[in-house]
Design a protein around this motif. Structure first.
Motif, PDB file in Angstrom:
ATOM      1  N   ARG A 145       0.524  -0.857   0.062  1.00 17.92           N
ATOM      2  CA  ARG A 145       0.072  -0.269  -0.026  1.00 17.92           C
ATOM      3  C   ARG A 145       0.579   1.457  -0.375  1.00 17.92           C
ATOM      4  O   ARG A 145       0.020   1.931   0.105  1.00 17.92           O
ATOM      5  N   GLU A 198       2.835   1.550  -1.999  1.00 13.44           N
ATOM      6  CA  GLU A 198       2.744   2.447  -4.334  1.00 13.44           C
ATOM      7  C   GLU A 198       1.663   2.571  -3.940  1.00 13.44           C
ATOM      8  O   GLU A 198       1.695   2.746  -5.324  1.00 13.44           O
ATOM      9  N   ILE A 199       0.727   2.437  -3.282  1.00 10.50           N
ATOM     10  CA  ILE A 199      -0.811   2.396  -4.118  1.00 10.50           C
ATOM     11  C   ILE A 199      -0.913   3.620  -5.534  1.00 10.50           C
ATOM     12  O   ILE A 199      -0.325   5.140  -4.724  1.00 10.50           O
ATOM     13  N   THR A 200      -1.603   3.468  -5.994  1.00 11.52           N
ATOM     14  CA  THR A 200      -1.861   4.801  -7.221  1.00 11.52           C
ATOM     15  C   THR A 200      -2.959   5.066  -6.608  1.00 11.52           C
ATOM     16  O   THR A 200      -3.954   4.216  -6.188  1.00 11.52           O
ATOM     17  N   TYR A 201      -3.903   5.775  -7.800  1.00 12.10           N
ATOM     18  CA  TYR A 201      -4.628   6.936  -7.422  1.00 12.10           C
ATOM     19  C   TYR A 201      -5.661   5.950  -7.761  1.00 12.10           C
ATOM     20  O   TYR A 201      -6.746   5.556  -7.385  1.00 12.10           O
ATOM     21  N   GLU A 202      -5.678   5.845  -9.030  1.00 15.89           N
ATOM     22  CA  GLU A 202      -6.738   4.700 -10.174  1.00 15.89           C
ATOM     23  C   GLU A 202      -7.008   3.526  -8.548  1.00 15.89           C
ATOM     24  O   GLU A 202      -8.308   3.197  -8.500  1.00 15.89           O
ATOM     25  N   LYS A 203      -5.932   2.786  -8.333  1.00 11.61           N
ATOM     26  CA  LYS A 203      -5.876   1.978  -6.953  1.00 11.61           C
ATOM     27  C   LYS A 203      -7.193   2.088  -5.984  1.00 11.61           C
ATOM     28  O   LYS A 203      -8.158   1.322  -5.260  1.00 11.61           O
ATOM     29  N   SER A 204      -6.522   3.101  -5.517  1.00  8.65           N
ATOM     30  CA  SER A 204      -7.608   3.989  -4.492  1.00  8.65           C
ATOM     31  C   SER A 204      -8.705   3.399  -4.920  1.00  8.65           C
ATOM     32  O   SER A 204      -9.659   4.065  -3.753  1.00  8.65           O
ATOM     33  N   GLU A 258     -11.168   1.815  -6.331  1.00  6.68           N
ATOM     34  CA  GLU A 258     -11.756   0.694  -6.472  1.00  6.68           C
ATOM     35  C   GLU A 258     -12.523   0.514  -4.591  1.00  6.68           C
ATOM     36  O   GLU A 258     -11.970   0.387  -3.904  1.00  6.68           O
ATOM     37  N   ARG A 318      -7.662   2.498   0.676  1.00  2.52           N
ATOM     38  CA  ARG A 318      -8.525   1.886  -0.923  1.00  2.52           C
ATOM     39  C   ARG A 318      -9.607   1.622  -0.372  1.00  2.52           C
ATOM     40  O   ARG A 318     -10.545   1.806   0.966  1.00  2.52           O
ATOM     41  N   ASN A 319     -10.712   1.981  -1.344  1.00  2.00           N
ATOM     42  CA  ASN A 319     -12.527   1.139  -1.519  1.00  2.00           C
ATOM     43  C   ASN A 319     -12.607   2.634  -0.359  1.00  2.00           C
ATOM     44  O   ASN A 319     -13.198   2.273   0.779  1.00  2.00           O
TER      45      ASN A 319
END
Length: 191
Positions: A56, A58-64, A66, A166-167
């Protein structure tokens, strides 16, 4: 003159008792907070230490995004299984996202609770607690919208720690909590 001295002594005794009560309540509160911080530190310190080594970090905005709540999913306030369901017996979820988002984006609180929740808004101006929980409900829904509203993006990029999560739909838990509290105020107003 003797009466004035007696009156002054009574005032001093009253002030010293009040000061004593304030000091004892303050010490109790400080002790309570210290115990709470100690219990929290058991989980918080290792989390802070290991978070930079997590996926997490390295989580990208797009992944966040979901698990974001979509505006059309607000229908689940009235009809919980509008988009189908995912259970041991049924697997017919057809809403936005994957099946796992069914229980994270379904915000059904019950028709009666929803009625009293809405009724409680009449107290927003009069009652600070209602105002506070109304803010929590509004904030959590707007944040849960993810990229469908600006709030998640602002927090993701500007508030420390929010880039690790995320989520955004999980924020609907706070909506449910606030709605439960506000429903109680609505019932009180109704009765």
């Amino acid at each position: 003159m003797h009466e004035n001295n007696s009156h002054s002594e009574n005032i001093l005794n009253l002030k010293s008792r009040k000061l004593s009560q304030v000091v004892s309540i303050s010490l109790f509160a400080i002790g309570f907070i210290a115990i709470a911080v100690g219990f929290t530190a058991i989980q918080l310190i290792p989390t802070l230490e290991l978070a930079p080594h997590s996926v997490r970090a390295e989580i990208t905005y797009e992944k966040s995004l979901e698990g974001s709540l979509f505006p059309k999913q607000l229908i689940t306030l009235l009809i919980p299984k509008f988009f189908g369901e995912f259970s041991a017996n049924e697997h017919n979820y057809w809403g936005q996202g994957t099946y796992g988002q069914y229980w994270e984006t379904n915000i059904y609180i019950g028709i009666a609770a929803l009625f009293f929740f809405i009724l409680s808004f009449r107290l927003i101006i009069k009652d600070k607690i209602v105002g506070f929980f109304s803010f929590i409900a509004l904030f959590s829904i707007l944040y849960a919208f993810g990229d469908n509203f600006i709030l998640h993006k602002i927090f993701f990029h500007n508030v420390p720690g929010f880039h690790l999560f995320r989520n955004p739909g999980r924020m609907s838990l706070w909506f449910t909590f606030a709605a439960a509290i506000l429903s109680g105020f609505g019932i009180k107003l109704f009765l």
